[in-house]
Motif scaffolding. Structure first.
Motif, PDB file in Angstrom:
ATOM      1  N   GLY A 339       0.820  -1.207   0.000  1.00 59.99           N
ATOM      2  CA  GLY A 339       0.000   0.000   0.000  1.00 59.99           C
ATOM      3  C   GLY A 339       0.850   1.251   0.000  1.00 59.99           C
ATOM      4  O   GLY A 339       0.584   2.205  -0.745  1.00 59.99           O
ATOM      5  N   ARG A 340       1.891   1.267   0.827  1.00 57.59           N
ATOM      6  CA  ARG A 340       2.774   2.437   0.894  1.00 57.59           C
ATOM      7  C   ARG A 340       3.568   2.578  -0.402  1.00 57.59           C
ATOM      8  O   ARG A 340       3.747   3.691  -0.907  1.00 57.59           O
ATOM      9  CB  ARG A 340       3.719   2.296   2.079  1.00 57.59           C
ATOM     10  N   ALA A 341       4.029   1.465  -0.955  1.00 54.87           N
ATOM     11  CA  ALA A 341       4.780   1.528  -2.210  1.00 54.87           C
ATOM     12  C   ALA A 341       3.920   2.108  -3.327  1.00 54.87           C
ATOM     13  O   ALA A 341       4.382   2.936  -4.127  1.00 54.87           O
ATOM     14  CB  ALA A 341       5.276   0.135  -2.582  1.00 54.87           C
ATOM     15  N   ILE A 342       2.662   1.695  -3.385  1.00 50.55           N
ATOM     16  CA  ILE A 342       1.765   2.181  -4.439  1.00 50.55           C
ATOM     17  C   ILE A 342       1.547   3.683  -4.321  1.00 50.55           C
ATOM     18  O   ILE A 342       1.651   4.429  -5.306  1.00 50.55           O
ATOM     19  CB  ILE A 342       0.421   1.422  -4.380  1.00 50.55           C
ATOM     20  N   VAL A 343       1.259   4.157  -3.123  1.00 52.24           N
ATOM     21  CA  VAL A 343       0.975   5.585  -2.984  1.00 52.24           C
ATOM     22  C   VAL A 343       2.232   6.411  -3.248  1.00 52.24           C
ATOM     23  O   VAL A 343       2.158   7.517  -3.820  1.00 52.24           O
ATOM     24  CB  VAL A 343       0.378   5.892  -1.588  1.00 52.24           C
ATOM     25  N   LEU A 344       3.406   5.906  -2.899  1.00 52.89           N
ATOM     26  CA  LEU A 344       4.649   6.632  -3.166  1.00 52.89           C
ATOM     27  C   LEU A 344       4.903   6.769  -4.666  1.00 52.89           C
ATOM     28  O   LEU A 344       5.168   7.872  -5.159  1.00 52.89           O
ATOM     29  CB  LEU A 344       5.825   5.923  -2.496  1.00 52.89           C
ATOM     30  N   VAL A 345       4.833   5.661  -5.400  1.00 53.82           N
ATOM     31  CA  VAL A 345       5.172   5.752  -6.826  1.00 53.82           C
ATOM     32  C   VAL A 345       4.117   6.548  -7.582  1.00 53.82           C
ATOM     33  O   VAL A 345       4.454   7.304  -8.514  1.00 53.82           O
ATOM     34  CB  VAL A 345       5.384   4.357  -7.462  1.00 53.82           C
ATOM     35  N   GLU A 346       2.849   6.421  -7.213  1.00 51.82           N
ATOM     36  CA  GLU A 346       1.827   7.200  -7.913  1.00 51.82           C
ATOM     37  C   GLU A 346       1.955   8.687  -7.602  1.00 51.82           C
ATOM     38  O   GLU A 346       1.760   9.536  -8.489  1.00 51.82           O
ATOM     39  CB  GLU A 346       0.435   6.694  -7.544  1.00 51.82           C
ATOM     40  N   HIS A 347       2.303   9.016  -6.372  1.00 51.40           N
ATOM     41  CA  HIS A 347       2.469  10.427  -6.012  1.00 51.40           C
ATOM     42  C   HIS A 347       3.650  11.048  -6.758  1.00 51.40           C
ATOM     43  O   HIS A 347       3.536  12.144  -7.321  1.00 51.40           O
ATOM     44  CB  HIS A 347       2.679  10.548  -4.501  1.00 51.40           C
ATOM     45  N   VAL A 348       4.772  10.339  -6.784  1.00 49.20           N
ATOM     46  CA  VAL A 348       5.949  10.864  -7.477  1.00 49.20           C
ATOM     47  C   VAL A 348       5.693  10.954  -8.983  1.00 49.20           C
ATOM     48  O   VAL A 348       6.082  11.936  -9.629  1.00 49.20           O
ATOM     49  CB  VAL A 348       7.186   9.996  -7.177  1.00 49.20           C
ATOM     50  N   ALA A 349       5.035   9.948  -9.548  1.00 52.46           N
ATOM     51  CA  ALA A 349       4.719  10.004 -10.979  1.00 52.46           C
ATOM     52  C   ALA A 349       3.859  11.222 -11.293  1.00 52.46           C
ATOM     53  O   ALA A 349       4.066  11.900 -12.313  1.00 52.46           O
ATOM     54  CB  ALA A 349       4.012   8.721 -11.410  1.00 52.46           C
ATOM     55  N   GLY A 350       2.918  11.534 -10.418  1.00 52.69           N
ATOM     56  CA  GLY A 350       2.082  12.712 -10.637  1.00 52.69           C
ATOM     57  C   GLY A 350       2.887  13.999 -10.572  1.00 52.69           C
ATOM     58  O   GLY A 350       2.670  14.918 -11.370  1.00 52.69           O
ATOM     59  N   LEU A 351       3.845  14.084  -9.646  1.00 48.59           N
ATOM     60  CA  LEU A 351       4.690  15.268  -9.558  1.00 48.59           C
ATOM     61  C   LEU A 351       5.556  15.442 -10.802  1.00 48.59           C
ATOM     62  O   LEU A 351       5.742  16.551 -11.309  1.00 48.59           O
ATOM     63  CB  LEU A 351       5.591  15.181  -8.317  1.00 48.59           C
ATOM     64  N   LEU A 352       6.109  14.350 -11.297  1.00 51.49           N
ATOM     65  CA  LEU A 352       6.993  14.445 -12.448  1.00 51.49           C
ATOM     66  C   LEU A 352       6.207  14.766 -13.725  1.00 51.49           C
ATOM     67  O   LEU A 352       6.723  15.422 -14.630  1.00 51.49           O
ATOM     68  CB  LEU A 352       7.752  13.131 -12.637  1.00 51.49           C
ATOM     69  N   ALA A 353       4.967  14.313 -13.801  1.00 53.57           N
ATOM     70  CA  ALA A 353       4.148  14.601 -14.975  1.00 53.57           C
ATOM     71  C   ALA A 353       3.681  16.060 -14.968  1.00 53.57           C
ATOM     72  O   ALA A 353       3.488  16.654 -16.037  1.00 53.57           O
ATOM     73  CB  ALA A 353       2.942  13.676 -15.025  1.00 53.57           C
ATOM     74  N   ALA A 354       3.496  16.624 -13.792  1.00 57.71           N
ATOM     75  CA  ALA A 354       3.020  17.994 -13.698  1.00 57.71           C
ATOM     76  C   ALA A 354       3.742  18.681 -12.546  1.00 57.71           C
ATOM     77  O   ALA A 354       3.178  18.897 -11.472  1.00 57.71           O
ATOM     78  CB  ALA A 354       1.510  18.041 -13.457  1.00 57.71           C
ATOM     79  N   PRO A 355       5.050  19.020 -12.730  1.00 54.57           N
ATOM     80  CA  PRO A 355       5.819  19.609 -11.637  1.00 54.57           C
ATOM     81  C   PRO A 355       5.212  20.934 -11.205  1.00 54.57           C
ATOM     82  O   PRO A 355       4.630  21.657 -12.006  1.00 54.57           O
ATOM     83  CB  PRO A 355       7.218  19.812 -12.246  1.00 54.57           C
ATOM     84  N   PRO A 356       5.326  21.261  -9.914  1.00 52.31           N
ATOM     85  CA  PRO A 356       4.716  22.477  -9.387  1.00 52.31           C
ATOM     86  C   PRO A 356       5.340  23.726  -9.989  1.00 52.31           C
ATOM     87  O   PRO A 356       6.537  23.776 -10.262  1.00 52.31           O
ATOM     88  CB  PRO A 356       5.005  22.400  -7.880  1.00 52.31           C
ATOM     89  N   ASP A 357       4.511  24.744 -10.214  1.00 53.15           N
ATOM     90  CA  ASP A 357       4.983  25.987 -10.787  1.00 53.15           C
ATOM     91  C   ASP A 357       5.322  27.024  -9.740  1.00 53.15           C
ATOM     92  O   ASP A 357       5.943  28.036 -10.009  1.00 53.15           O
ATOM     93  CB  ASP A 357       3.903  26.582 -11.724  1.00 53.15           C
ATOM     94  N   ASP A 358       4.812  26.803  -8.552  1.00 55.84           N
ATOM     95  CA  ASP A 358       5.033  27.828  -7.532  1.00 55.84           C
ATOM     96  C   ASP A 358       5.680  27.238  -6.286  1.00 55.84           C
ATOM     97  O   ASP A 358       5.938  26.070  -6.240  1.00 55.84           O
ATOM     98  CB  ASP A 358       3.726  28.511  -7.177  1.00 55.84           C
TER      99      ASP A 358
END
Length: 358
Positions: A339-358
């Motif tokens: 469960g922890r592995a899944i949430v970590l990789v999905e969270h990081v993938a989301g950041l890399l696909a749409a890195p924060p602008d601010d």
């Protein structure tokens, strides 16, 4: 969670009692690394020890639990983990501190994907206590947004290939003439008119035909560099250059890897970027139904056809930047916190696909 296409899974659904006991056995074993006996579950399940033992025996007969010879307790089998991940797993979010750490790591390196990959793989390894992997996109599939050429000296320039989605590559080149600064902007503009909007792979194949006529009147030497060095200029990285791997020290500290042969397997994996890229770009690592979600490969599912199969699992999720695809993964023992592995990789993938602008 998605399941590989050919799992060996017994027919027939489990009862609610069997599901509950299996879930608790897996969770207990993930937390302790010790075989689980009926007494360990007696305080968590409203069943007698005798009923728990009977249910665990039924789960063992069905192939979901194993029974080590040296212990009276049971451990999950790969089939047990598979059912747990597919049907019984509750995925919770990251803590605010963890989410901030990951977001700030991406923000600090915004624009430098290689640096983001290095830093994030180490952070993934630390947060998961597993092997963290960030695979940068295959740039040949990226679309050229614009080409910039910066004079470094009278005969040396820096090519900046800016791709859609924020990816970039820089390459230095020697000119065969002294560059005419006044003509440089006009030449770069003409090159962009011919090449922008194409993938790097398309430019490698057809670039010479598209810009060849510009060479005759080029006073900068830039067009001749593109014609002469195009295959190298618009090349893709080798697999080993695309994989950033961090956290091997965390992985080898897991109890499963106290045997020398298992440590050797893990160390070899951590040092074999080509093998990691192969693992993460196989069709099994992408779920056709949810192409942007996490995929879990357990034990023998990781490398089908290998005798015995590996002793580890892979949790991976893709991310997309400007049409190019990369991947985030953690690799660890089958007794990992899925469960922890899944949430970590999905969270990081989301950041890399749409890195924060601010």
């Amino acid at each position: 969670m998605p399941r590989p296409s050919d799992p060996a899974r017994p027919a027939g659904p489990l009862s609610e009692r069997e599901q509950d006991v299996l879930r608790r056995v897996v969770q207990h074993f993930i937390g302790t690394a010790a075989p689980v006996g009926s007494k360990a579950l007696a305080g968590d399940v409203e069943l007698s020890s005798a009923s728990i033992r009977t249910t665990m025996r039924d789960l063992e007969d069905a192939g979901y639990l194993g029974h080590p010879h040296t212990s009276a307790g049971r451990v999950p089998t790969e089939q047990g983990y598979r059912l747990y991940v597919d049907d019984l797993l509750d995925v919770t979010g990251l803590s605010a501190r963890e989410a901030t750490l990951l977001r700030d790591g991406v923000r600090r390196r915004l624009g430098d994907l290689d640096a983001i990959a290095r830093d994030t793989s180490r952070l993934l390894g630390r947060l998961s206590q597993l092997l963290g992997v960030v695979l940068t996109p295959q740039l040949s599939t990226g679309v050229l947004d614009r080409l910039e050429v910066v004079r470094l000296s009278s005969s040396r320039v820096l090519f900046v290939l800016a791709l859609r989605g924020g990816l970039a590559r820089t390459v230095t080149a020697e000119l065969d003439v002294e560059a005419d600064p006044a003509a440089l902007d006009a030449v770069v503009q003409r090159l962009n008119e011919r090449l922008a909007g194409l993938t790097l792979a398309e430019i490698r194949r057809t670039g010479a035909d598209r810009v060849g006529d510009l060479a005759e009147h080029d006073r900068t030497g830039v067009v001749r560099v593109v014609l002469r060095e195009g295959p190298a200029l618009f090349r893709d990285e080798t697999p080993g250059q695309r994989a950033a791997i961090g956290g091997a020290q965390h992985l080898v500290s897991q109890p499963e890897f106290n045997r020398p042969e298992l440590v050797r397997d893990v160390v070899e994996l951590a040092e074999s970027e080509d093998v990691v890229v192969h693992l993460l770009e196989r069709p099994a690592a992408v779920d056709p139904a949810e192409p942007d979600g996490a995929v879990v490969l357990i034990g023998r599912e990781v490398e089908r056809g290998r005798p015995g199969g590996p002793s580890y699992s892979v949790v991976t999720a893709p991310y997309r930047v400007g049409g190019a695809v990369g991947a985030v993964a953690v690799i660890g023992p089958t007794r990992m916190d899925y469960g922890r592995a899944i949430v970590l990789v999905e969270h990081v993938a989301g950041l890399l696909a749409a890195p924060p602008d601010d």
